[in-house]
Every structure is written in C-alpha cells, then in structure tokens.
Motif scaffolding. Structure first.
Motif, short mmCIF file in Angstrom:
data_model
loop_
_atom_site.label_atom_id
_atom_site.label_comp_id
_atom_site.label_asym_id
_atom_site.label_seq_id
_atom_site.Cartn_x
_atom_site.Cartn_y
_atom_site.Cartn_z
N HIS A 131 -56.71 -84.92 -15.77
CA HIS A 131 -55.88 -84.02 -14.58
C HIS A 131 -56.65 -83.75 -13.42
CE1 HIS A 131 -58.40 -80.13 -14.99
NE2 HIS A 131 -58.67 -80.70 -16.09
N SER A 132 -55.99 -83.34 -12.29
CA SER A 132 -56.41 -82.79 -11.08
C SER A 132 -57.33 -83.98 -10.66
CB SER A 132 -57.12 -81.45 -11.45
OG SER A 132 -56.26 -80.38 -11.80
N LYS A 135 -60.03 -85.50 -13.48
CA LYS A 135 -61.16 -84.92 -14.38
C LYS A 135 -60.59 -84.80 -15.82
CE LYS A 135 -61.77 -81.25 -10.67
NZ LYS A 135 -61.33 -79.72 -10.47
N GLU A 158 -59.25 -73.26 -21.48
CA GLU A 158 -58.90 -73.90 -20.13
C GLU A 158 -57.25 -73.67 -19.90
OE1 GLU A 158 -61.04 -74.88 -17.71
OE2 GLU A 158 -62.83 -74.57 -18.92
N TRP A 159 -56.75 -73.51 -18.67
CA TRP A 159 -55.34 -73.52 -18.40
C TRP A 159 -55.06 -74.81 -17.40
CZ3 TRP A 159 -57.92 -69.11 -19.78
CH2 TRP A 159 -57.54 -68.35 -20.60
N VAL A 160 -54.07 -75.54 -17.87
CA VAL A 160 -53.80 -76.86 -16.87
C VAL A 160 -52.29 -76.66 -16.53
CG1 VAL A 160 -54.12 -79.16 -16.77
CG2 VAL A 160 -55.82 -77.86 -18.15
N ARG A 164 -50.24 -81.00 -12.42
CA ARG A 164 -51.54 -81.40 -12.34
C ARG A 164 -52.08 -82.56 -13.35
NH1 ARG A 164 -55.37 -76.77 -9.64
NH2 ARG A 164 -53.88 -76.20 -7.70
N MET A 165 -51.13 -82.56 -14.30
CA MET A 165 -51.44 -83.47 -15.64
C MET A 165 -51.26 -84.76 -15.07
SD MET A 165 -52.38 -81.86 -18.56
CE MET A 165 -51.58 -82.98 -19.76
#
Length: 255
Positions: A131-132, A135, A158-160, A164-165
């Motif tokens: 993601h992002s 990462k 963690e919060w995603v 952003r995936m």
C-alpha cells in the motif's frame, strides 16, 4: 482571390471545435472500456469518457470526463497533430474490441471490486498487503469498516485506507485437509506426553507425579492441536493475490 481566402477562413473556423474520430475502432467518443482496452489515456484515474476536437492548425484539444470523489469533472488539454497520429497508430495496431476480449480484460481488474473482495475475506485472516507507494505490511486482518482495513501486526495495530491499497494476498479457503486431523491430534498429544516425560527425567518425582505430568502434557498437547491443525491447513492452501489499484494493474500489464 478574395472569395478563396474567405472560403478558407470560413472552413477553418467551422473545423475548429469539431469532434474528431481517433479511429473507427473507438468512434468520436472514447468510453471507459475502450480506454482500458486500447490504453489511450492509461494514466487518467477515474476515467469516464473522452472526446478529441480540432483546436487549430495541426492542434487538437481533448476533453476528458473523470469521476473524483463521486463527482464528475472535466479535464482539458491540447496536443499536436503528431501526437494525434501516434495515438491513432497505437489504436489501429491493436485487435478489435470484442465482447470476448472485453471479458478477458476484466478478469484481472480486481480493483473494480476492491471493497467486495476485502469484505469477503474470512476474518481473522493472515494477509500480506502492499500500500501507499509499495509499502509492505504483514499481519492478521481483523476487520474492514468504512473502507479502512484494521491489521494486527506482531507489534501494533495498523489502519490502511482502501484507496491506498495496491495489492493484497491471502488464502481464500483453509483447504480440505480434514483427513490430517487425527494424525495432527495424535502428534500433538505425543509431543505433550514427550514434554511431560522430559520434565520427569529432569525432576525425578514420585511415580504418581510422573504419570500426572505425562497426562498433563498430553492434555496441553491436545488443547493446542486445533491451532496446529489450522496452521498446517493454512500453510498447505494456495495463496491468492489481488491487485486493488489501477496504477499497479497498469504497471504490471506493461511489464
């Protein structure tokens, strides 16, 4: 002579703003399916449609309709005749867009169903996430609410955000390995019994205590046999990977 000049100017003014067909394969309006198949404007996120118009001598203007945060916006840019010919050659050099070709194209476009895919993942479930900007994150997916993934790692939660995936990997099922369950239970019980025996050899307790330790070790082994079976089933089940970002899909497609 004056009439010829007037006719030329009139023709030029009439031609300005006229919609141009890039190719017979796409017509005068390029829709989202044609854009994805022919990759005419591959970098336009949220693409809905586009039209190409004449803007002047050897110059064209493209109007792109995009959807951003639930609203449609228009983006306008200009390019030269040379660029127009390059795009035209690019489209004409590819196969015709058919229903079969379109179905084949959409098979790998998981990003169109990102929310549905993440919602249907059995939870809790061990996942690998990119993601992002590439990462990487490994952990247990605990929940998915309001388009945010909650992932438990060995050190933190963690919060995603879904938008952003880029990629997610997980095992869709635990596999049909029930036939292994008796063997795993037996091995787990034997390990527990063995640990109890090792404890006895070190402590040298009385006979009744020895059997108590053996029995206790066997019970502990059976208690953890379920978790051991789940772990083995998970490891033996093939892992699936889904691309959840259009940019990542385009990058892999052009490799």
């Amino acid at each position: 002579m004056k009439k010829l000049i007037f006719f030329t100017i009139f023709s030029f003014l009439r031609a300005q703003g006229e919609v141009q067909a890039l190719s017979p394969r796409v017509g005068t309006e390029i829709d989202v399916h044609e854009n994805r198949f022919y990759r005419i404007f591959p970098g336009e996120k949220g693409f809905v449609s586009a039209q190409i118009l004449t803007a002047g001598p050897n110059e064209f203007r493209v109007k792109i309709i995009k959807e951003t945060h639930g609203q449609r916006v228009q983006k306008t840019s200009t390019f030269t005749l040379r660029k127009f010919i390059e795009l035209q050659t690019h489209v004409n050099g590819q196969p015709e867009l058919t229903k079969e070709a379109l179905n084949e194209l959409y098979k790998g476009m998981h990003f169109l169903q990102a929310a549905k895919i993440v919602t249907e993942i059995p939870k809790p479930q061990f996942v690998k996430i990119k993601h992002s900007g590439s990462k990487k994150l490994k952990g247990t997916l605990l929940s998915f609410e309001n388009e945010i993934l909650q992932v438990q790692t060995p050190t933190s939660v963690e919060w995603v955000p879904l938008d952003r995936m880029e990629e997610i990997s997980y095992r869709m099922t635990t596999g049909d390995y029930l036939f292994l369950k008796p063997y795993i239970f037996a091995i787990s019980a034997a390990l527990g019994f063995g640990i109890g025996q090792v404890y006895n050899s070190q402590r040298k307790p009385e006979t009744d205590i020895k059997w108590y330790n053996r029995f206790y070790g066997t019970i502990i082994g059976l208690i953890f046999s379920g978790e051991l079976f789940d772990a083995v089933s998970t490891l033996l089940t093939p892992k699936e990977t889904f691309i959840l970002a259009e940019e990542e899909y385009e990058r892999l497609r052009t490799q």
